[in-house]
Structures are given as C-alpha cells and as structure tokens.
Design a protein around this motif. Structure first.
Motif, PDB file in Angstrom:
ATOM      1  N   ALA A   1      -2.107   2.543 -53.463  1.00  8.26           N
ATOM      2  CA  ALA A   1      -3.226   2.619 -54.473  1.00  8.26           C
ATOM      3  C   ALA A   1      -2.888   2.285 -56.073  1.00  8.26           C
ATOM      4  CB  ALA A   1      -3.865   3.816 -54.340  1.00  8.26           C
ATOM      5  N   LEU A   2      -3.623   1.496 -56.679  1.00 12.60           N
ATOM      6  CA  LEU A   2      -3.515   1.134 -58.027  1.00 12.60           C
ATOM      7  C   LEU A   2      -4.780   1.834 -58.790  1.00 12.60           C
ATOM      8  CD1 LEU A   2      -1.644  -1.170 -56.329  1.00 12.60           C
ATOM      9  CD2 LEU A   2      -1.631  -2.225 -58.640  1.00 12.60           C
ATOM     10  N   SER A   3      -4.495   2.507 -59.886  1.00 15.34           N
ATOM     11  CA  SER A   3      -5.754   2.850 -60.574  1.00 15.34           C
ATOM     12  C   SER A   3      -5.308   2.637 -62.000  1.00 15.34           C
ATOM     13  CB  SER A   3      -5.785   4.513 -60.614  1.00 15.34           C
ATOM     14  OG  SER A   3      -5.907   4.680 -59.012  1.00 15.34           O
ATOM     15  N   HIS A   4      -6.632   2.059 -62.371  1.00 11.23           N
ATOM     16  CA  HIS A   4      -6.512   1.582 -64.060  1.00 11.23           C
ATOM     17  C   HIS A   4      -5.539   0.926 -64.603  1.00 11.23           C
ATOM     18  CE1 HIS A   4     -10.233   3.918 -63.839  1.00 11.23           C
ATOM     19  NE2 HIS A   4      -9.733   4.911 -63.363  1.00 11.23           N
TER      20      HIS A   4
ATOM     21  N   ASP B   1      -7.770  -2.920 -66.609  1.00 13.46           N
ATOM     22  CA  ASP B   1      -8.368  -1.616 -65.908  1.00 13.46           C
ATOM     23  C   ASP B   1      -8.530  -1.800 -64.370  1.00 13.46           C
ATOM     24  OD1 ASP B   1      -9.445   0.862 -65.904  1.00 13.46           O
ATOM     25  OD2 ASP B   1     -11.444   0.198 -66.376  1.00 13.46           O
TER      26      ASP B   1
ATOM     27  N   GLY C   1      -1.118   2.605 -66.426  1.00 15.00           N
ATOM     28  CA  GLY C   1      -2.002   3.062 -65.278  1.00 15.00           C
ATOM     29  C   GLY C   1      -1.143   3.574 -64.129  1.00 15.00           C
ATOM     30  N   THR C   2      -1.544   3.831 -63.089  1.00 16.23           N
ATOM     31  CA  THR C   2      -0.959   4.325 -62.108  1.00 16.23           C
ATOM     32  C   THR C   2      -0.546   3.768 -60.843  1.00 16.23           C
ATOM     33  OG1 THR C   2      -2.830   5.641 -61.016  1.00 16.23           O
ATOM     34  CG2 THR C   2      -1.323   6.822 -62.928  1.00 16.23           C
TER      35      THR C   2
ATOM     36  N   SER D   1       4.752   4.746 -60.634  1.00 18.78           N
ATOM     37  CA  SER D   1       4.238   3.894 -61.789  1.00 18.78           C
ATOM     38  C   SER D   1       5.337   3.577 -62.556  1.00 18.78           C
ATOM     39  CB  SER D   1       3.326   4.758 -62.558  1.00 18.78           C
ATOM     40  OG  SER D   1       2.222   5.467 -61.741  1.00 18.78           O
TER      41      SER D   1
ATOM     42  N   ARG E   1      -9.566  -8.930 -63.533  1.00 22.41           N
ATOM     43  CA  ARG E   1     -10.516  -7.913 -63.189  1.00 22.41           C
ATOM     44  C   ARG E   1     -10.917  -7.756 -61.433  1.00 22.41           C
ATOM     45  NH1 ARG E   1     -11.678  -8.603 -68.647  1.00 22.41           N
ATOM     46  NH2 ARG E   1     -11.814  -6.602 -69.860  1.00 22.41           N
TER      47      ARG E   1
ATOM     48  N   GLU F   1      -7.015  -0.614 -53.511  1.00 21.64           N
ATOM     49  CA  GLU F   1      -6.246   0.363 -52.623  1.00 21.64           C
ATOM     50  C   GLU F   1      -6.110  -0.509 -51.169  1.00 21.64           C
ATOM     51  OE1 GLU F   1      -8.153   3.997 -49.977  1.00 21.64           O
ATOM     52  OE2 GLU F   1      -7.610   4.456 -52.058  1.00 21.64           O
TER      53      GLU F   1
ATOM     54  N   SER G   1      -8.015  -1.282 -60.524  1.00 18.34           N
ATOM     55  CA  SER G   1      -8.128  -0.459 -59.473  1.00 18.34           C
ATOM     56  C   SER G   1      -8.209  -1.327 -58.017  1.00 18.34           C
ATOM     57  CB  SER G   1      -8.877   0.485 -59.565  1.00 18.34           C
ATOM     58  OG  SER G   1      -8.728   1.443 -60.639  1.00 18.34           O
TER      59      SER G   1
ATOM     60  N   ASP H   1       4.200   8.989 -56.766  1.00 14.66           N
ATOM     61  CA  ASP H   1       4.078   8.293 -57.795  1.00 14.66           C
ATOM     62  C   ASP H   1       5.121   7.224 -58.280  1.00 14.66           C
ATOM     63  OD1 ASP H   1       3.220   6.932 -60.350  1.00 14.66           O
ATOM     64  OD2 ASP H   1       2.346   8.995 -61.203  1.00 14.66           O
TER      65      ASP H   1
END
Length: 231
Positions: free
Chosen positions: A3-6, A19, A56-57, A66, A210, A23, A21, A64
């Motif tokens: 999962a990648l977020s932001h 930004d 981001g994460t 990141s 994006r 999964e 995100s 994690d």
C-alpha cells in the motif's frame, strides 16, 4: 499487500508523482495504465526506492518501508523487471540470472526451480551471452533474473513492449502463471488493454502523476480508456 499512501516522488527538482495512493492486494495482478509520460515507470521506481526523493508512506505486509533502502525492499520480497529489460549483454545467461540472486533474502547463489520450469530455453543455454538473445528471450531473462530474488511481489514495466508477436503470447502466459500458479502479486505497467482486461484483477489509471481512476478490472470501461489513453 503493498500500500502506497499520499506519495510525492521527485527526480531532482522535477515533481513527478502527486499525492498518489495505490494498493496492490496479495496474490492479485494490478494493472497500471495511462498514456506515455504520466508517471507509470516512476511509480515502479518509487516502490523500489529508485527516485531521488519521496514523501508519503509505503507499507508492505503491515511493515513500513517508506525510508527503506532499495536492497532492503528487494530482500523484503519486491522484485523488478524494468522497461527495456536492462540485462548485461556481456554476461552469460547464468550470470545474469545469478546477479538477481544477490538481492534475495537468503543470499541467492542458485537458479530457482521456477526459472527452470518457466524458461527451458534459458536453462539449455546458460553459457550463452545475454546480448546474443532475441528481444523476447532477453525479456524472459529479465524475468528470470527478478525471480532469482525469490520475490513475493513482482513489478513489471511493459514486459511485452518491443517483443516479436510470436513471443508476446508466451510472455503473457508466463505472467499469468506467475500469478495463478506461483501466487506472486504483480504490479503490471501495460499499454495492452486487451491483456490487462484478461489478466488483471484491478487497475489504476494515471494522468499527470496522479491516479484518476481505480477499480476492479470489470470497471475498466471503453469510456475510461477513450478518455485517458486515446491520443
């Protein structure tokens, strides 16, 4: 699950991903679609930690990663088949494959049984230089090198690009087998909508760094393709 977020990702001062995100669920194929230059390759390089800067994460199986280095991500089970194959032409087939094993958690040193099962031609020609192989054979070699890392997730960047038509179907069948039989999670950058619809479980559509659409593969409508992929 990955999962990648932001995520914001950069090459120098160039801001490529914005930004973002995404999964990828375990044991599924996620197709990453979009026109050329929208950031698809950068997404895969960001997952591998190969861009200059990223915020981001990124979480793999609840851990994690990141700030993890590229080799740490590889040893955690993320394999990469880059666009253009990038094999070493003066290395033999054997040497190219074993090179991938250096990133394996167990230190590599052997050609996995998976490679022998999927690519008998490579196994019969281990002492041939990689540079004398056809484009399709070099793509098989690039996949074999990634499999030597013994990954649980495989990132594949346009694996059928520039391949002779009679080999494209073999590569496609290999990707499906890696997912269905060998239970690898696959993130597949692909321009071939037909194959994406046949093989993938879900998709994301990218525009200008994006994600603009994301759904199960049944949601990949002709209207979405026309809007985001037609030139």
């Amino acid at each position: 699950m990955l999962a990648l977020s932001h995520i914001d990702s950069y090459y120098g001062a160039s801001h490529i991903l914005h930004d973002l995100s995404v999964e990828a669920r375990g044991r599924e194929i996620l197709a990453v679609l979009g026109r050329n230059g929208v950031g698809k390759t950068t997404l895969l390089k960001t997952i591998m930690g190969l861009t200059d800067r990223c915020t981001g994460t990124l979480v793999l199986d609840a851990k994690d990663f990141s700030t993890a280095a590229t080799f740490e991500r590889a040893r955690a089970g993320i394999g990469y088949v880059p666009q253009g194959r990038q094999i070493i032409p003066d290395f033999t087939i054997r040497e190219n494959i074993l090179m991938g094993g250096f990133a394996a958690a167990n230190g590599g040193g052997r050609i996995p049984d998976t490679v022998a099962e999927l690519f008998p031609y490579l196994m019969d020609n281990l002492d041939r230089p990689g540079g004398v192989l056809s484009g399709g054979q070099q793509q098989q070699l690039a996949i074999a090198r990634a499999l030597a890392m013994e990954p649980s997730i495989l990132l594949m960047d346009e694996p059928t690009e520039g391949i002779q038509p009679n080999i494209v179907e073999q590569i496609e069948q290999t990707i499906v087998r890696l997912n269905k039989e060998f239970e690898l999670t696959i993130i597949l950058v692909e321009q071939n909508v037909r194959f994406a619809r046949e093989a993938a479980d879900s998709f994301v559509m990218m525009e200008n760094g994006r994600v603009v659409e994301a759904d199960a593969i049944d949601g990949l409508t002709d209207a979405i393709i026309a809007k985001h992929m037609t030139i």
